[in-house]
Motif scaffolding. Structure first.
Motif, PDB file in Angstrom:
ATOM      1  N   GLU A  68       8.260  64.134 -13.203  1.00 19.50           N
ATOM      2  CA  GLU A  68       9.145  63.498 -14.185  1.00 19.50           C
ATOM      3  C   GLU A  68       9.141  61.981 -14.019  1.00 19.50           C
ATOM      4  N   ASP A  69       9.171  61.508 -12.774  1.00 19.76           N
ATOM      5  CA  ASP A  69       9.095  60.066 -12.514  1.00 19.76           C
ATOM      6  C   ASP A  69       7.775  59.499 -13.036  1.00 19.76           C
ATOM      7  N   TYR A  70       6.700  60.215 -12.767  1.00 18.90           N
ATOM      8  CA  TYR A  70       5.368  59.784 -13.183  1.00 18.90           C
ATOM      9  C   TYR A  70       5.308  59.660 -14.706  1.00 18.90           C
ATOM     10  N   GLU A  71       5.826  60.669 -15.377  1.00 16.95           N
ATOM     11  CA  GLU A  71       5.819  60.641 -16.842  1.00 16.95           C
ATOM     12  C   GLU A  71       6.679  59.490 -17.368  1.00 16.95           C
ATOM     13  N   TRP A  72       7.815  59.266 -16.744  1.00 21.13           N
ATOM     14  CA  TRP A  72       8.690  58.172 -17.167  1.00 21.13           C
ATOM     15  C   TRP A  72       7.970  56.835 -17.026  1.00 21.13           C
ATOM     16  N   LEU A  73       7.256  56.660 -15.925  1.00 17.81           N
ATOM     17  CA  LEU A  73       6.501  55.425 -15.714  1.00 17.81           C
ATOM     18  C   LEU A  73       5.408  55.254 -16.776  1.00 17.81           C
ATOM     19  N   LEU A  74       4.755  56.344 -17.130  1.00 17.27           N
ATOM     20  CA  LEU A  74       3.746  56.265 -18.191  1.00 17.27           C
ATOM     21  C   LEU A  74       4.366  55.895 -19.531  1.00 17.27           C
ATOM     22  N   VAL A  75       5.516  56.466 -19.820  1.00 20.44           N
ATOM     23  CA  VAL A  75       6.204  56.137 -21.074  1.00 20.44           C
ATOM     24  C   VAL A  75       6.517  54.642 -21.113  1.00 20.44           C
ATOM     25  N   SER A  76       6.807  54.062 -19.966  1.00 25.99           N
ATOM     26  CA  SER A  76       7.094  52.620 -19.916  1.00 25.99           C
ATOM     27  C   SER A  76       5.871  51.792 -20.306  1.00 25.99           C
ATOM     28  N   GLN A  77       4.702  52.380 -20.265  1.00 27.27           N
ATOM     29  CA  GLN A  77       3.462  51.684 -20.634  1.00 27.27           C
ATOM     30  C   GLN A  77       3.061  51.927 -22.094  1.00 27.27           C
ATOM     31  N   LYS A  78       3.879  52.652 -22.814  1.00 26.55           N
ATOM     32  CA  LYS A  78       3.535  53.064 -24.171  1.00 26.55           C
ATOM     33  C   LYS A  78       3.239  51.877 -25.087  1.00 26.55           C
ATOM     34  N   ASP A  79       3.912  50.764 -24.886  1.00 28.57           N
ATOM     35  CA  ASP A  79       3.670  49.595 -25.726  1.00 28.57           C
ATOM     36  C   ASP A  79       2.283  48.997 -25.508  1.00 28.57           C
ATOM     37  N   LEU A  80       1.676  49.268 -24.354  1.00 29.63           N
ATOM     38  CA  LEU A  80       0.316  48.797 -24.109  1.00 29.63           C
ATOM     39  C   LEU A  80      -0.715  49.625 -24.868  1.00 29.63           C
ATOM     40  N   LEU A  81      -0.301  50.797 -25.308  1.00 29.84           N
ATOM     41  CA  LEU A  81      -1.203  51.688 -26.030  1.00 29.84           C
ATOM     42  C   LEU A  81      -1.189  51.301 -27.502  1.00 29.84           C
ATOM     43  N   ILE A  82      -2.095  50.441 -27.852  1.00 31.61           N
ATOM     44  CA  ILE A  82      -2.172  49.945 -29.223  1.00 31.61           C
ATOM     45  C   ILE A  82      -3.349  50.627 -29.894  1.00 31.61           C
ATOM     46  N   LEU A  83      -3.060  51.407 -30.896  1.00 31.78           N
ATOM     47  CA  LEU A  83      -4.095  52.144 -31.608  1.00 31.78           C
ATOM     48  C   LEU A  83      -4.453  51.369 -32.876  1.00 31.78           C
ATOM     49  N   ASN A  84      -5.137  50.248 -32.682  1.00 31.85           N
ATOM     50  CA  ASN A  84      -5.457  49.344 -33.779  1.00 31.85           C
ATOM     51  C   ASN A  84      -6.220  50.009 -34.909  1.00 31.85           C
ATOM     52  N   ALA A  85      -7.232  50.785 -34.558  1.00 28.81           N
ATOM     53  CA  ALA A  85      -8.072  51.395 -35.587  1.00 28.81           C
ATOM     54  C   ALA A  85      -7.265  52.302 -36.500  1.00 28.81           C
ATOM     55  N   VAL A 126      -0.482  62.974 -18.225  1.00 31.32           N
ATOM     56  CA  VAL A 126       0.314  63.657 -17.194  1.00 31.32           C
ATOM     57  C   VAL A 126      -0.325  64.999 -16.834  1.00 31.32           C
ATOM     58  N   ASN A 127      -0.670  65.797 -17.834  1.00 32.61           N
ATOM     59  CA  ASN A 127      -1.239  67.118 -17.570  1.00 32.61           C
ATOM     60  C   ASN A 127      -2.586  67.030 -16.857  1.00 32.61           C
ATOM     61  N   THR A 128      -3.389  66.054 -17.226  1.00 30.78           N
ATOM     62  CA  THR A 128      -4.700  65.874 -16.584  1.00 30.78           C
ATOM     63  C   THR A 128      -4.521  65.458 -15.133  1.00 30.78           C
ATOM     64  N   VAL A 129      -3.642  64.489 -14.889  1.00 30.63           N
ATOM     65  CA  VAL A 129      -3.411  64.022 -13.524  1.00 30.63           C
ATOM     66  C   VAL A 129      -2.857  65.143 -12.651  1.00 30.63           C
ATOM     67  N   ILE A 130      -1.947  65.933 -13.195  1.00 27.61           N
ATOM     68  CA  ILE A 130      -1.365  67.036 -12.432  1.00 27.61           C
ATOM     69  C   ILE A 130      -2.462  68.015 -11.995  1.00 27.61           C
ATOM     70  N   THR A 131      -3.388  68.329 -12.880  1.00 23.83           N
ATOM     71  CA  THR A 131      -4.446  69.275 -12.515  1.00 23.83           C
ATOM     72  C   THR A 131      -5.365  68.709 -11.457  1.00 23.83           C
TER      73      THR A 131
END
Length: 107
Positions: free
Chosen positions: A59-76, A99-104
């Motif tokens: 859950e912490d890991y996912e929360w940290l990833l969500v904090s990076q969501k603004d860096l994910l710019i899907l320009n195309a 998250v699912n990939t890292v967990i596996t």
């Protein structure tokens, strides 16, 4: 854990996710995914190591990833007229895929 291998795997998985709905923009979305992973590489490595060592929960890991969501710019996709709502849902799906990939890989 080899961060280069993890980044490669994440890129493959994310391109599959994007290809499901936006296959016509494969080349452009590939550049967007690569840019996001490059910008986030150091943090992904640190957080993944902490997750692997048990110092972070999933859950912490996912929360940290969500904090990076603004860096994910899907320009195309944005330039192609995809709505902000659909882009938001896609960003959430991308984060879940990471998250699912890292967990596996690490747990």
């Amino acid at each position: 854990m080899d961060i280069e291998e993890l980044i490669k795997l994440l890129k493959e998985e994310l391109l599959l996710v994007l290809g499901e709905s936006y296959g016509d923009y494969k080349k452009e979305t590939k550049a967007d995914v690569e840019a996001f992973l490059t910008l986030s590489k150091v943090k992904l490595e640190r957080w993944t190591n902490l997750l692997q060592s048990g110092e972070l929960t999933v859950e912490d890991y996912e929360w940290l990833l969500v904090s990076q969501k603004d860096l994910l710019i899907l320009n195309a996709l944005h330039q192609a007229g995809v709505s902000k709502l659909r882009l938001g849902h896609l960003k959430n799906k991308i984060i879940k895929t990471i998250v699912n990939t890292v967990i596996t890989v690490v747990i």
